[in-house]
Design a protein around this motif. Structure first.
Motif, PDB file in Angstrom:
ATOM      1  N   UNK A   1       0.817  -1.217   0.000  1.00 35.77           N
ATOM      2  CA  UNK A   1       0.000   0.000   0.000  1.00 35.77           C
ATOM      3  C   UNK A   1       0.851   1.267   0.000  1.00 35.77           C
ATOM      4  N   UNK A   2       1.718   1.400   0.998  1.00 35.78           N
ATOM      5  CA  UNK A   2       2.539   2.606   1.112  1.00 35.78           C
ATOM      6  C   UNK A   2       3.817   2.408   0.309  1.00 35.78           C
ATOM      7  N   UNK A   3       3.633   2.128  -0.991  1.00 34.19           N
ATOM      8  CA  UNK A   3       4.754   1.828  -1.864  1.00 34.19           C
ATOM      9  C   UNK A   3       5.523   3.104  -2.194  1.00 34.19           C
ATOM     10  N   UNK A   4       6.744   2.932  -2.670  1.00 42.39           N
ATOM     11  CA  UNK A   4       7.654   4.066  -2.826  1.00 42.39           C
ATOM     12  C   UNK A   4       7.090   5.136  -3.764  1.00 42.39           C
ATOM     13  N   UNK A   5       6.679   4.704  -4.933  1.00 36.38           N
ATOM     14  CA  UNK A   5       6.150   5.695  -5.877  1.00 36.38           C
ATOM     15  C   UNK A   5       4.679   5.437  -6.123  1.00 36.38           C
ATOM     16  N   UNK A   6       3.905   6.485  -6.254  1.00 36.29           N
ATOM     17  CA  UNK A   6       2.467   6.386  -6.396  1.00 36.29           C
ATOM     18  C   UNK A   6       1.854   5.520  -5.301  1.00 36.29           C
ATOM     19  N   UNK A   7       2.019   5.944  -4.044  1.00 34.37           N
ATOM     20  CA  UNK A   7       1.421   5.189  -2.941  1.00 34.37           C
ATOM     21  C   UNK A   7      -0.091   5.118  -3.115  1.00 34.37           C
ATOM     22  N   UNK A   8      -0.672   3.993  -2.683  1.00 33.88           N
ATOM     23  CA  UNK A   8      -2.102   3.763  -2.925  1.00 33.88           C
ATOM     24  C   UNK A   8      -2.963   4.383  -1.830  1.00 33.88           C
ATOM     25  N   UNK A   9      -2.877   5.715  -1.737  1.00 36.93           N
ATOM     26  CA  UNK A   9      -3.602   6.433  -0.686  1.00 36.93           C
ATOM     27  C   UNK A   9      -5.103   6.197  -0.781  1.00 36.93           C
ATOM     28  N   UNK A  10      -5.600   5.997  -1.970  1.00 38.11           N
ATOM     29  CA  UNK A  10      -7.031   5.817  -2.157  1.00 38.11           C
ATOM     30  C   UNK A  10      -7.585   4.594  -1.472  1.00 38.11           C
ATOM     31  N   UNK A  11      -6.732   3.566  -1.300  1.00 36.26           N
ATOM     32  CA  UNK A  11      -7.196   2.342  -0.649  1.00 36.26           C
ATOM     33  C   UNK A  11      -6.486   2.122   0.694  1.00 36.26           C
ATOM     34  N   UNK A  12      -5.935   3.211   1.248  1.00 34.75           N
ATOM     35  CA  UNK A  12      -5.137   3.054   2.473  1.00 34.75           C
ATOM     36  C   UNK A  12      -5.987   3.206   3.727  1.00 34.75           C
ATOM     37  N   UNK A  13      -5.821   2.266   4.653  1.00 38.48           N
ATOM     38  CA  UNK A  13      -6.610   2.263   5.887  1.00 38.48           C
ATOM     39  C   UNK A  13      -6.060   3.238   6.934  1.00 38.48           C
ATOM     40  N   UNK A  14      -5.008   3.963   6.580  1.00 44.06           N
ATOM     41  CA  UNK A  14      -4.429   4.931   7.519  1.00 44.06           C
ATOM     42  C   UNK A  14      -4.587   6.371   7.036  1.00 44.06           C
ATOM     43  N   UNK A  15      -5.278   6.556   5.933  1.00 47.03           N
ATOM     44  CA  UNK A  15      -5.290   7.867   5.276  1.00 47.03           C
ATOM     45  C   UNK A  15      -5.686   9.007   6.219  1.00 47.03           C
ATOM     46  N   UNK A  16      -6.682   8.773   7.067  1.00 45.18           N
ATOM     47  CA  UNK A  16      -7.138   9.847   7.954  1.00 45.18           C
ATOM     48  C   UNK A  16      -6.138  10.138   9.065  1.00 45.18           C
ATOM     49  N   UNK A  17      -5.134   9.271   9.214  1.00 44.35           N
ATOM     50  CA  UNK A  17      -4.115   9.477  10.250  1.00 44.35           C
ATOM     51  C   UNK A  17      -2.806   9.977   9.660  1.00 44.35           C
ATOM     52  N   UNK A  18      -2.767  10.131   8.350  1.00 43.62           N
ATOM     53  CA  UNK A  18      -1.490  10.375   7.673  1.00 43.62           C
ATOM     54  C   UNK A  18      -1.399  11.777   7.093  1.00 43.62           C
ATOM     55  N   UNK A  19      -0.411  12.566   7.563  1.00 44.27           N
ATOM     56  CA  UNK A  19      -0.218  13.930   7.064  1.00 44.27           C
ATOM     57  C   UNK A  19       0.133  13.970   5.574  1.00 44.27           C
ATOM     58  N   UNK A  20       0.615  12.846   5.032  1.00 42.12           N
ATOM     59  CA  UNK A  20       1.019  12.825   3.625  1.00 42.12           C
ATOM     60  C   UNK A  20      -0.045  12.227   2.722  1.00 42.12           C
ATOM     61  N   UNK A  21      -1.218  11.938   3.284  1.00 41.04           N
ATOM     62  CA  UNK A  21      -2.238  11.252   2.486  1.00 41.04           C
ATOM     63  C   UNK A  21      -2.614  12.072   1.265  1.00 41.04           C
TER      64      UNK A  21
END
Length: 220
Positions: free
Chosen positions: A197-217
């Motif tokens: 999910x949190x891959x180096x390039x083009x992270x999959x923020x759209x399907x990430x279960x931490x998005x609401x906790x992540x300043x970089x989302x």
DNA sequence: ATCCCGAGGG
DNA sequence: CCCTCTGGAT
């Protein structure tokens, strides 16, 4: 945005950990090693820069042909290369695997040492591999193995600041942020998260279960 | 075609 | 800091 207090950051970090637990429950090692610390060490060494899937494809034949460390210690490099040819860095790894077996037999009585410094004397075994082996085979948690996945995730979550520009500084930041009981799970789960999910390039923020906790989302 | 990114060596 | 080793993913 106001600056986050330490208490708020710690609470956010704990929520991240809880969700990791939900998402990767009782994460078991994906490598095939039959509970044998020596085989685990070899498998983790082989898995650098490749997929666990690729490693699992070659290790059964390796164990079959060289059942014990002593067998592997006297193996012909070319035979080992033939077996592991389909994974990355196979030339270097074949030599390392044999040297590892020789050292384990000669210096450690045929047993993988339960010590992070001794483990790192084995060729091809660095701090990350040593941590994984200690954690997986012996349940020993020395610290947090900061590979590039953990490094990247810690920085995206802002658990490590811009000045934490080395793995060691990033580890220090994480050790301060998390109680010891979480260190083992972090070692396990963050690598999985970083790979899928949190891959180096083009992270999959759209399907990430931490998005609401992540300043970089990126909320992509 | 370029990036991935662990370990070791210069 | 720099570079190399390799197959796989994108």
């Amino acid at each position: 945005m106001p600056r986050e207090t330490m208490a708020a950051k710690r609470e956010r970090a704990l929520e991240v950990a809880r969700r990791m637990n939900e998402h990767y429950p009782a994460a078991e090692c994906a490598l095939v090693y039959g509970g044998d610390p020596f085989r685990l060490t070899i498998a983790v060494l082989l898995s650098a820069q490749t997929t666990d899937k690729g490693v699992n494809k070659v290790t059964p034949r390796l164990w079959e042909r060289y059942p014990t460390p002593a067998d592997l210690a006297s193996a012909d490099v070319r035979d080992v290369e033939d077996i592991i040819r389909t994974i990355g860095f196979y030339h270097t790894k074949a030599a390392n695997v044999i040297k590892c077996a020789q050292m384990v037999v000669a210096d450690y009585g045929g047993e993988i040492p339960r010590d992070i410094d001794e483990l790192q004397k084995l060729p091809g075994v660095g701090r990350k591999t040593a941590n994984v082996v200690l954690n997986e085979a012996f349940g020993i948690v020395e610290g947090i193995a900061v590979d590039t996945h953990v490094f990247r995730i810690a920085h995206r979550l802002k658990f490590a600041g811009p000045s934490a520009d080395t793995p060691a500084k990033t580890e220090t930041a994480l050790l301060k942020l998390y109680p010891r009981a979480w260190w083992g799970p972090i070692n396990h789960q963050w690598v999985l998260f970083g790979r899928e999910t949190c891959i180096a390039r083009n992270p999959k923020c759209g399907e990430c279960f931490l998005c609401d906790l992540c300043p970089s989302c990126g909320k992509a």
